[in-house]
Scaffold this motif. Structure first.
Motif, PDB file in Angstrom:
ATOM      1  N   ARG A  46       0.925 -11.381   4.789  1.00 47.93           N
ATOM      2  CA  ARG A  46       0.106 -10.191   4.583  1.00 47.93           C
ATOM      3  C   ARG A  46       0.472  -9.120   5.604  1.00 47.93           C
ATOM      4  N   LEU A  47       0.633  -9.526   6.858  1.00 52.24           N
ATOM      5  CA  LEU A  47       1.009  -8.560   7.881  1.00 52.24           C
ATOM      6  C   LEU A  47       2.405  -8.008   7.607  1.00 52.24           C
ATOM      7  N   ARG A  48       3.305  -8.851   7.162  1.00 51.59           N
ATOM      8  CA  ARG A  48       4.651  -8.381   6.820  1.00 51.59           C
ATOM      9  C   ARG A  48       4.589  -7.311   5.731  1.00 51.59           C
ATOM     10  N   SER A  49       3.679  -7.459   4.774  1.00 46.25           N
ATOM     11  CA  SER A  49       3.582  -6.496   3.673  1.00 46.25           C
ATOM     12  C   SER A  49       2.828  -5.231   4.073  1.00 46.25           C
ATOM     13  N   LEU A  50       1.937  -5.343   5.058  1.00 45.66           N
ATOM     14  CA  LEU A  50       1.162  -4.181   5.502  1.00 45.66           C
ATOM     15  C   LEU A  50       1.789  -3.494   6.713  1.00 45.66           C
TER      16      LEU A  50
ATOM     17  N   LEU B 138      -5.097   1.839  -6.515  1.00 43.98           N
ATOM     18  CA  LEU B 138      -5.288   0.503  -5.965  1.00 43.98           C
ATOM     19  C   LEU B 138      -4.083   0.045  -5.146  1.00 43.98           C
ATOM     20  N   ASP B 139      -3.177   0.959  -4.852  1.00 41.07           N
ATOM     21  CA  ASP B 139      -2.011   0.632  -4.045  1.00 41.07           C
ATOM     22  C   ASP B 139      -2.450   0.103  -2.686  1.00 41.07           C
ATOM     23  N   ARG B 140      -1.738  -0.896  -2.172  1.00 39.34           N
ATOM     24  CA  ARG B 140      -2.132  -1.482  -0.899  1.00 39.34           C
ATOM     25  C   ARG B 140      -2.025  -0.494   0.262  1.00 39.34           C
ATOM     26  N   LEU B 141      -1.248   0.558   0.123  1.00 37.46           N
ATOM     27  CA  LEU B 141      -1.184   1.551   1.191  1.00 37.46           C
ATOM     28  C   LEU B 141      -2.520   2.247   1.357  1.00 37.46           C
TER      29      LEU B 141
ATOM     30  N   ASP C 231      -7.318  -0.331   1.415  1.00 44.81           N
ATOM     31  CA  ASP C 231      -8.277  -0.434   2.515  1.00 44.81           C
ATOM     32  C   ASP C 231      -8.593   0.992   2.956  1.00 44.81           C
ATOM     33  N   ARG C 232      -9.699   1.549   2.439  1.00 42.47           N
ATOM     34  CA  ARG C 232      -9.996   2.966   2.663  1.00 42.47           C
ATOM     35  C   ARG C 232     -10.239   3.267   4.140  1.00 42.47           C
ATOM     36  N   LYS C 233     -10.788   2.327   4.893  1.00 43.30           N
ATOM     37  CA  LYS C 233     -11.005   2.561   6.320  1.00 43.30           C
ATOM     38  C   LYS C 233      -9.663   2.705   7.041  1.00 43.30           C
ATOM     39  N   ARG C 234      -8.740   1.798   6.766  1.00 41.32           N
ATOM     40  CA  ARG C 234      -7.399   1.877   7.367  1.00 41.32           C
ATOM     41  C   ARG C 234      -6.694   3.153   6.929  1.00 41.32           C
ATOM     42  N   MET C 235      -6.809   3.499   5.653  1.00 39.50           N
ATOM     43  CA  MET C 235      -6.209   4.730   5.137  1.00 39.50           C
ATOM     44  C   MET C 235      -6.704   5.944   5.912  1.00 39.50           C
ATOM     45  N   ASP C 236      -8.019   6.005   6.129  1.00 43.73           N
ATOM     46  CA  ASP C 236      -8.600   7.137   6.851  1.00 43.73           C
ATOM     47  C   ASP C 236      -8.139   7.157   8.301  1.00 43.73           C
ATOM     48  N   GLU C 237      -8.085   5.990   8.937  1.00 45.63           N
ATOM     49  CA  GLU C 237      -7.722   5.928  10.348  1.00 45.63           C
ATOM     50  C   GLU C 237      -6.251   6.266  10.584  1.00 45.63           C
TER      51      GLU C 237
ATOM     52  N   VAL D 264       4.213   2.591   5.842  1.00 46.03           N
ATOM     53  CA  VAL D 264       4.996   3.039   4.682  1.00 46.03           C
ATOM     54  C   VAL D 264       6.222   2.164   4.487  1.00 46.03           C
ATOM     55  N   ARG D 265       6.932   1.879   5.571  1.00 46.70           N
ATOM     56  CA  ARG D 265       8.116   1.022   5.464  1.00 46.70           C
ATOM     57  C   ARG D 265       7.742  -0.364   4.973  1.00 46.70           C
ATOM     58  N   ALA D 266       6.641  -0.911   5.504  1.00 46.51           N
ATOM     59  CA  ALA D 266       6.232  -2.259   5.129  1.00 46.51           C
ATOM     60  C   ALA D 266       5.889  -2.347   3.650  1.00 46.51           C
ATOM     61  N   GLN D 267       5.358  -1.277   3.099  1.00 48.18           N
ATOM     62  CA  GLN D 267       5.005  -1.250   1.683  1.00 48.18           C
ATOM     63  C   GLN D 267       6.167  -0.811   0.788  1.00 48.18           C
ATOM     64  N   LEU D 268       7.356  -0.722   1.379  1.00 48.86           N
ATOM     65  CA  LEU D 268       8.582  -0.405   0.632  1.00 48.86           C
ATOM     66  C   LEU D 268       8.477   0.933  -0.083  1.00 48.86           C
ATOM     67  N   LEU D 269       7.885   1.908   0.635  1.00 50.22           N
ATOM     68  CA  LEU D 269       7.719   3.249   0.082  1.00 50.22           C
ATOM     69  C   LEU D 269       8.532   4.289   0.840  1.00 50.22           C
ATOM     70  N   ASP D 270       9.499   3.835   1.644  1.00 48.17           N
ATOM     71  CA  ASP D 270      10.406   4.774   2.287  1.00 48.17           C
ATOM     72  C   ASP D 270      11.580   5.018   1.356  1.00 48.17           C
ATOM     73  N   SER D 271      12.608   5.651   1.862  1.00 49.84           N
ATOM     74  CA  SER D 271      13.703   6.064   0.979  1.00 49.84           C
ATOM     75  C   SER D 271      14.580   4.903   0.527  1.00 49.84           C
ATOM     76  N   ALA D 272      14.528   3.782   1.208  1.00 53.49           N
ATOM     77  CA  ALA D 272      15.341   2.617   0.830  1.00 53.49           C
ATOM     78  C   ALA D 272      14.608   1.812  -0.235  1.00 53.49           C
ATOM     79  N   ARG D 273      14.781   2.182  -1.485  1.00 50.96           N
ATOM     80  CA  ARG D 273      14.047   1.523  -2.573  1.00 50.96           C
ATOM     81  C   ARG D 273      14.529   0.091  -2.789  1.00 50.96           C
ATOM     82  N   PRO D 274      13.612  -0.839  -3.081  1.00 49.65           N
ATOM     83  CA  PRO D 274      14.025  -2.168  -3.539  1.00 49.65           C
ATOM     84  C   PRO D 274      14.597  -2.070  -4.952  1.00 49.65           C
TER      85      PRO D 274
END
Length: 368
Positions: A212-216, A270-273, A276-282, A16-26
Motif C-alpha cells: 500500500r505504501l509503495r502504491s501511495l 475515486l482515484d487513489r491520488l 483520501d480527501r484529508k491527505r489530498m487536502d494536506e 504522483v510518481r507512486a500512483q504512476l501519474l508522472d510522464s513515465a507511463r506504464p
C-alpha cells in the motif's frame, strides 16, 4: 532513526510518481494493477466506470476497455471487497478470512457479527448449497431463511441475505463471480479464487501495508478507518515530516531520489491520488468532493467531476458526461483553480481529446 523532512512539493511528487501519474507511463494492465494493488469497482459510468478511467489515466490511449473485462474473465483479476485485485494477492487475505471475525480478543461489534452469523447458520448453509448446485447466482435468487434479521438504522435494515453474503465474503466462503448488467453474481469462493497457499496473518498484514505504501508513496501511520481498504500504513517504510503539515507520516524510500517529470491527467473521482480527501487536502491543498449524492442545485462542480492533475498539482475539475446515444462527450464545464498558463490549457485539450478518442466519442462543449 532517520526522519525525512519534505516540502509539500516533494511529498506531492512522491505521491504522483507512486500512483504512476508522472510522464513515465506504464504499458501493461496487470503490471499496473499489481503496483496499484487494486482498482475500485464502481458501476457509475457518467464518463466510464471508475476502474476503467483509473487504468486509462495511467496507460493512456493504448488501453482498451475490453482488457479489464478479459482480465476478470480469465481470472487474472478477482473482486474482493468491491476492489479488483491480482488473483495471486488472495494469498494475502486467506489468513484474515480464516480468523474472521477478528484476531485476538474480539471487540464488541465483532462478537455481535459472529453471533448474528451463527444464529443464521442454517441460511448460510442454504446459500452455500444453492450456489454449489446452481451458481453463479444473483442475490435475488438466494434463499432468505434468516431467523434473526439484520437490524440497522440505515438502508441496510432487513437486507438479510446481502449482509450475510458480505460476512461470507469476509470468511472466504463466497465471492463475486461477475455481473449480469449491474446485478452482481455470487459463487463459491473456491470456484472464483485461485488455490494459493495462505500467507501467515502477521506477514500478510505487513506485506499488504508495504505494498500500500509503495502504491501511495507517502501516507500517514494512522488515519480514519476506511471501508474496504485502509488509507494508512502503520510502521512500514521510513519516518517523514512534511513542511506545514501536522502528523506522523511514512514514506517509501525508493521514491526519495530521482527527477520528477509530470504531465496532465484526468482522474476518476475515486482515484487513489484523491480518494483520501484529508491527505489530498494536506498535500495538494485541493478543494474537491464527489457530488453525485448531492441535489443538483447544490453541486459546485458536477455530478461526476474529474479532478485535473497537471504536473504535481491538482488544478481543476472537469464536468463531463458521455452521451453515448449521441456519440458525444459533453463537456458541461471546466472549473479552473487559479490561473492556467497556455501550456496547461493545451495539455488539458490534448487529454480531453484523448479521453474522447478512448471512449469513441467526440468532445462537445455544452452551450452556456
Amino acid at each position: 532513526m532517520t526522519v525525512h523532512r519534505l516540502s509539500r512539493t516533494e511529498a506531492r511528487r512522491i505521491a504522483v510518481r507512486a500512483q504512476l501519474l508522472d510522464s513515465a507511463r506504464p504499458t501493461d494492465l496487470l503490471d499496473l494493477v499489481r503496483h496499484l494493488t487494486l482498482l475500485q469497482v464502481e458501476p457509475t459510468a457518467a464518463v466510464a466506470p471508475s476502474a476503467e478511467v483509473v487504468a486509462w489515466s495511467r496507460l493512456g490511449p493504448g488501453f482498451r476497455r475490453h482488457e479489464l473485462e478479459s482480465a476478470v474473465a480469465d481470472g487474472s483479476l478477482v473482486e474482493l471487497h468491491s476492489m479488483l485485485r491480482p488473483a495471486e494477492d488472495i494469498a494475502l487475505y486467506r489468513a484474515e478470512m480464516a480468523a474472521w471475525p477478528g484476531v485476538g480478543e474480539l471487540k464488541d461489534w465483532e462478537v455481535s457479527l459472529r453471533d448474528w452469523v451463527e444464529a443464521n447458520d442454517d441460511t448460510r448453509r442454504d446459500i452455500l448449497d444453492k450456489l454449489y448446485d446452481e451458481g453463479p447466482l444473483p442475490t435475488s435468487a438466494l434463499p432468505d431463511t434468516t431467523l434473526i434479521p439484520w437490524e440497522s438504522s440505515g438502508w441496510n435494515n432487513d437486507r438479510n441475505v446481502r449482509m450475510l453474503l458480505d460476512r461470507m465474503v469476509q470468511r472466504g466462503e463466497v465471492a463475486t463471480a461477475g455481473y449480469d448488467g449491474r446485478q452482481r453474481l455470487w459463487d463459491l469462493a473456491e470456484r472464483v479464487y485461485p488455490d494459493v497457499e495462505p500467507v501467515p496473518y502477521d506477514d500478510a498484514m505487513r506485506i499488504r501495508a508495504e505494498r500500500r505504501l509503495r502504491s501511495l508513496g507517502i501516507a500517514r501511520i494512522k488515519a480514519t478507518k476506511a471501508p474496504r481498504e485502509p488509507n494508512d500504513v502503520g510502521p512500514v517504510g521510513e519516518a517523514a515530516e512534511i513542511e506545514g503539515v501536522r502528523g506522523r507520516w511514512r514514506v517509501d524510500p525508493s521514491y526519495l531520489d530521482g527527477a520528477f517529470s509530470g504531465r496532465a491527467a484526468l482522474l476518476s473521482p475515486l482515484d487513489r491520488l484523491v480518494f483520501d480527501r484529508k491527505r489530498m487536502d494536506e498535500l495538494f491543498e485541493f478543494d474537491y468532493q464527489l457530488e453525485m449524492y448531492k441535489p443538483a442545485a447544490t453541486r459546485r462542480w458536477g455530478y461526476w467531476a474529474l479532478p485535473i492533475l497537471y504536473g504535481d498539482q491538482l488544478v481543476g475539475k472537469l464536468d463531463a458526461t458521455a452521451v453515448r446515444d449521441e456519440g458525444v462527450l459533453r463537456v458541461d464545464a471546466i472549473h479552473a483553480d487559479g490561473e492556467w498558463s497556455g501550456a496547461m490549457v493545451s495539455a488539458l485539450e490534448d487529454e480531453l481529446r484523448s479521453l474522447g478518442e478512448w471512449l469513441g466519442l467526440e468532445p462537445e462543449f455544452a452551450e452556456d
